[in-house]
Design an enzyme around this catalytic site. Structure first.
Site, PDB file in Angstrom:
ATOM      1  N   LYS A 194       0.835  -1.207   0.000  1.00  0.00           N
ATOM      2  CA  LYS A 194       0.000   0.000   0.000  1.00  0.00           C
ATOM      3  C   LYS A 194       0.869   1.256   0.000  1.00  0.00           C
ATOM      4  CE  LYS A 194      -3.488   2.371   2.748  1.00  0.00           C
ATOM      5  NZ  LYS A 194      -4.424   2.338   3.845  1.00  0.00           N
ATOM      6  N   GLU A 200      10.528  -4.658   4.576  1.00  0.00           N
ATOM      7  CA  GLU A 200      10.616  -6.070   4.188  1.00  0.00           C
ATOM      8  C   GLU A 200      10.287  -6.241   2.697  1.00  0.00           C
ATOM      9  OE1 GLU A 200       8.939  -4.909   6.775  1.00  0.00           O
ATOM     10  OE2 GLU A 200       9.078  -6.237   8.540  1.00  0.00           O
ATOM     11  N   GLY A 252      -4.890  -1.734   4.823  1.00  0.00           N
ATOM     12  CA  GLY A 252      -4.087  -2.857   4.337  1.00  0.00           C
ATOM     13  C   GLY A 252      -4.733  -4.212   4.595  1.00  0.00           C
ATOM     14  N   ARG A 253      -5.235  -4.426   5.819  1.00  0.00           N
ATOM     15  CA  ARG A 253      -5.783  -5.750   6.156  1.00  0.00           C
ATOM     16  C   ARG A 253      -7.193  -5.948   5.611  1.00  0.00           C
ATOM     17  NH1 ARG A 253      -4.697  -2.485  10.302  1.00  0.00           N
ATOM     18  NH2 ARG A 253      -6.385  -1.719  11.619  1.00  0.00           N
ATOM     19  N   GLU A 338      -4.768  -6.669  14.765  1.00  0.00           N
ATOM     20  CA  GLU A 338      -4.275  -5.346  14.375  1.00  0.00           C
ATOM     21  C   GLU A 338      -5.422  -4.329  14.428  1.00  0.00           C
ATOM     22  OE1 GLU A 338      -0.713  -4.642  11.545  1.00  0.00           O
ATOM     23  OE2 GLU A 338      -2.442  -4.174  10.297  1.00  0.00           O
ATOM     24  N   HIS A 369      -4.734 -33.356  17.398  1.00  0.00           N
ATOM     25  CA  HIS A 369      -3.585 -34.177  17.796  1.00  0.00           C
ATOM     26  C   HIS A 369      -2.441 -33.307  18.299  1.00  0.00           C
ATOM     27  CE1 HIS A 369      -5.438 -37.850  16.296  1.00  0.00           C
ATOM     28  NE2 HIS A 369      -6.003 -37.040  15.410  1.00  0.00           N
ATOM     29  N   LYS A 497       9.202  -0.969  14.464  1.00  0.00           N
ATOM     30  CA  LYS A 497       9.789  -0.622  13.158  1.00  0.00           C
ATOM     31  C   LYS A 497      10.874   0.437  13.329  1.00  0.00           C
ATOM     32  CE  LYS A 497       5.660  -1.097  10.226  1.00  0.00           C
ATOM     33  NZ  LYS A 497       4.716  -0.364   9.398  1.00  0.00           N
TER      34      LYS A 497
HETATM   35  O1  F6P Z   1       3.078  -3.300   9.861  1.00  0.00           O
HETATM   36  C1  F6P Z   1       1.769  -2.958   9.696  1.00  0.00           C
HETATM   37  C2  F6P Z   1       1.339  -2.713   8.291  1.00  0.00           C
HETATM   38  O2  F6P Z   1       1.253  -1.346   8.089  1.00  0.00           O
HETATM   39  C3  F6P Z   1       0.019  -3.410   8.027  1.00  0.00           C
HETATM   40  O3  F6P Z   1      -1.049  -2.695   8.508  1.00  0.00           O
HETATM   41  C4  F6P Z   1       0.058  -3.571   6.553  1.00  0.00           C
HETATM   42  O4  F6P Z   1      -0.880  -4.495   6.102  1.00  0.00           O
HETATM   43  C5  F6P Z   1       1.484  -4.000   6.359  1.00  0.00           C
HETATM   44  O5  F6P Z   1       2.218  -3.235   7.307  1.00  0.00           O
HETATM   45  C6  F6P Z   1       2.039  -3.828   4.990  1.00  0.00           C
HETATM   46  O6  F6P Z   1       1.988  -2.489   4.571  1.00  0.00           O
HETATM   47  P1  F6P Z   1       2.166  -2.093   3.061  1.00  0.00           P
HETATM   48  O7  F6P Z   1       1.072  -2.689   2.272  1.00  0.00           O
HETATM   49  O8  F6P Z   1       2.136  -0.601   3.043  1.00  0.00           O
HETATM   50  O9  F6P Z   1       3.501  -2.612   2.595  1.00  0.00           O
END
Ligand code: F6P
Length: 532
Positions: A194, A200, A252-253, A338, A369, A497
């Protein structure tokens, strides 16, 4: 309002709710949305508790806030944003306005562009240097990974497109393992972010770019991007025709219904993806129109509030007796935790009750199990949510599906009934006697009186998956409103972060660890001594 509920719970907490569960209760404490059934009869919620829980919905203004959300009001108050993931699946539902502007033309235009692109990839009109795309790699994390990864797995029986892979973790093992299995000349990389800044994702995207550049002369041509930050996708070198944008009113979620769902669309095709959207849209209509007594998201939310905030059960297990939903618990961990894992109300004051629960789970029967021992005999009560389909997709193995369904029903029955000391004695009376019989019997007692809800549906097809996910999204909304939480921000992920960015040079050895606490400095020292 909380006090009345607590007082009622005090009165009924010792009651064995099993004694309530007759056919009348099964009908009265269940509800249907289309052909999906929610059964909450196996809980200690009675008519009084339910009435008080409905009062909570009224007193906290859930209906008005729901309507405000669907109408594009800025209900995400800390970020000043509308919350309109529902617009992404409003495929034939008419205008939706944000600040007086109808967002639907742009939503539908992006959906059409996604469909053209997915069709071009699936039909071989969009090719890699080596020919037709055989593998799609979605690089994203959190909401830009969990939704599509869960859904691609869930709808595996409907796959007829390229193989889809997901890279999320910055651990190089993740990206390396996925790329090793792909031919760069026939791979499409989708960078899903987003913000297009997430460390990452950007790190993995650059690794994938370098990997592809070793073999493919125009590596950028085999990249697509899904983001609200179209300027940043251009800086990364991705052609605007392969960039699919969305607006900041999609959290995002909550984003898998739009461009973030592109990998799913690639896998199952545009018609099945539209069925997925229609399932969610049907749940939206149900949520907006059904009375609370018939409203699945509201009822599911109220069982959650009863178990967590009133009974004090700190966790909730999600147990799909549907192996295709094996990633659902992980997906729900982000969606629920979240969204509702917050300690202050919208107005900045402390929450008067606990925040949302810890959500966890694994598919049945595997969980049976592993951790069901604790669910049945541990000292803490874990409310369980079972999901089960009437039919699988393997017609020739229907007998296995029946065994699966029987296991699901057996677990909720066992949790409710338990096994008394007398019954346990009878089980082992032929093997032991005296004190040893007592001791052995005690180990075989199940307290029972443990609550569960069951969500049942005919078959996990794209429409049904859309219903299930929208059901959970709206459940989170209702719980958030009742708790007074803003379910749509996530400030709690920021601190870690920030510290990671500061710690990176310390770990790399270009900065000293002297200003760190003793534990952190010692851990850095250990890792450095061992070659970090
Ligand atoms: O770490 C939290 C977050 O902002 C989430 O809410 C989001 O889904 C994820 O990181 C990834 O964010 P982006 O889509 O901006 O890479």
């Amino acid at each position: 309002m909380w006090d009345k509920l607590r007082a009622h719970y005090e009165q009924v907490s010792e009651r064995r709710f099993e004694t309530l569960v007759d056919a009348e209760r099964a009908a009265g404490f269940s509800a249907q949305a289309g052909d999906m059934l929610l059964d909450y009869a196996k809980t200690n919620i009675d008519a009084t508790a339910r009435g008080l829980l409905f009062d909570l919905l009224e007193q906290t203004g859930v209906a008005a806030k729901r309507d405000a959300m669907f109408a594009g009001a800025p209900i995400n108050e800390t970020e000043g944003r509308a919350v309109l993931h529902t617009a992404l699946r409003n495929v034939d539902g008419g205008p939706v306005e944000v600040d007086g502007v109808d967002v639907m033309p742009a939503v539908l235009e992006t959906l059409a562009r996604m469909e053209n692109f997915a069709n071009d990839v699936r039909d071989g009109r969009f090719v890699g240097q080596g020919g037709k795309i055989t593998d799609v790699v979605n690089i994203g994390i959190g909401g830009s990974d969990l939704g599509p990864a869960m859904a691609v797995k869930a709808l595996a029986p409907y796959h007829d497109g390229p193989r889809c892979h997901f890279v999320s973790n910055v651990d190089p093992a993740d990206v390396a393992t996925v790329l090793r299995a792909c031919d760069p000349t026939k791979t499409l990389i989708i960078v899903a972010s987003k913000t297009f800044t997430t460390i990452e994702t950007m790190t993995n995207a650059r690794t994938a770019q370098a990997w592809m550049s070793q073999t493919v002369s125009d590596a950028g041509a085999q990249f697509a991007a899904l983001s609200t930050a179209e300027d940043k996708t251009a800086d990364f070198g991705i052609d605007p025709s392969c960039v699919f944008g969305f607006e900041d009113w999609v959290g995002g979620r909550y984003s898998m219904w739009g461009p973030i769902g592109l990998s799913l669309m690639m896998a199952i095709g545009v018609d099945a993806f539209r069925a997925f959207l229609r399932g969610a849209q049907a749940m939206d209509v149900h949520f907006k129109t059904a009375d609370w007594s018939e409203n699945l998201p509201a009822l599911l939310a109220l069982t959650g509030i009863w178990h967590n905030q009133i009974c004090g059960y700190a966790t909730r297990a999600v147990l799909p007796y549907d192996n295709l939903l094996s990633r659902l618990p992980a997906y729900l961990q982000q969606l629920e935790m979240e969204s509702n894992g917050k300690g202050v109300s919208m107005d900045g004051t402390d929450l008067p009750v606990h925040s949302g629960p810890v959500v966890w789970g694994e598919p049945g029967t595997n969980g049976q199990h592993a951790f069901y021992q604790l669910i049945h005999q541990g000292t803490r009560v874990v409310p369980c949510e079972f999901l089960v389909a009437a039919r699988g997709h393997e017609d020739d193995l229907h007998h296995q599906h029946q065994l699966l369904a029987a296991n699901c029903l057996a677990q909720s029955e066992a949790l409710m009934r338990g096994r008394s000391l007398d019954e346990a004695r009878a089980k082992v009376a032929d093997k032991f006697e005296g004190a040893e019989l007592e001791r052995q019997a005690r180990h075989r007692v199940f307290a029972g009186n443990r609550p569960s809800v069951t969500i049942a549906y005919p078959q996990l097809d794209p429409f049904t998956l859309g219903q299930i996910i929208a059901l959970y999204e709206h459940r989170v909304f209702v719980e958030g409103v009742v708790l007074g939480i803003n379910s749509y921000d996530q400030w709690g992920v920021e601190l870690g972060k920030e510290l990671a960015t500061k710690l990176q040079p310390v770990v790399e050895g270009t900065q000293s660890a002297d200003d760190k606490d003793g534990s952190t400095a010692a851990l850095v020292g250990f890792l450095q001594k061992n070659g970090v």
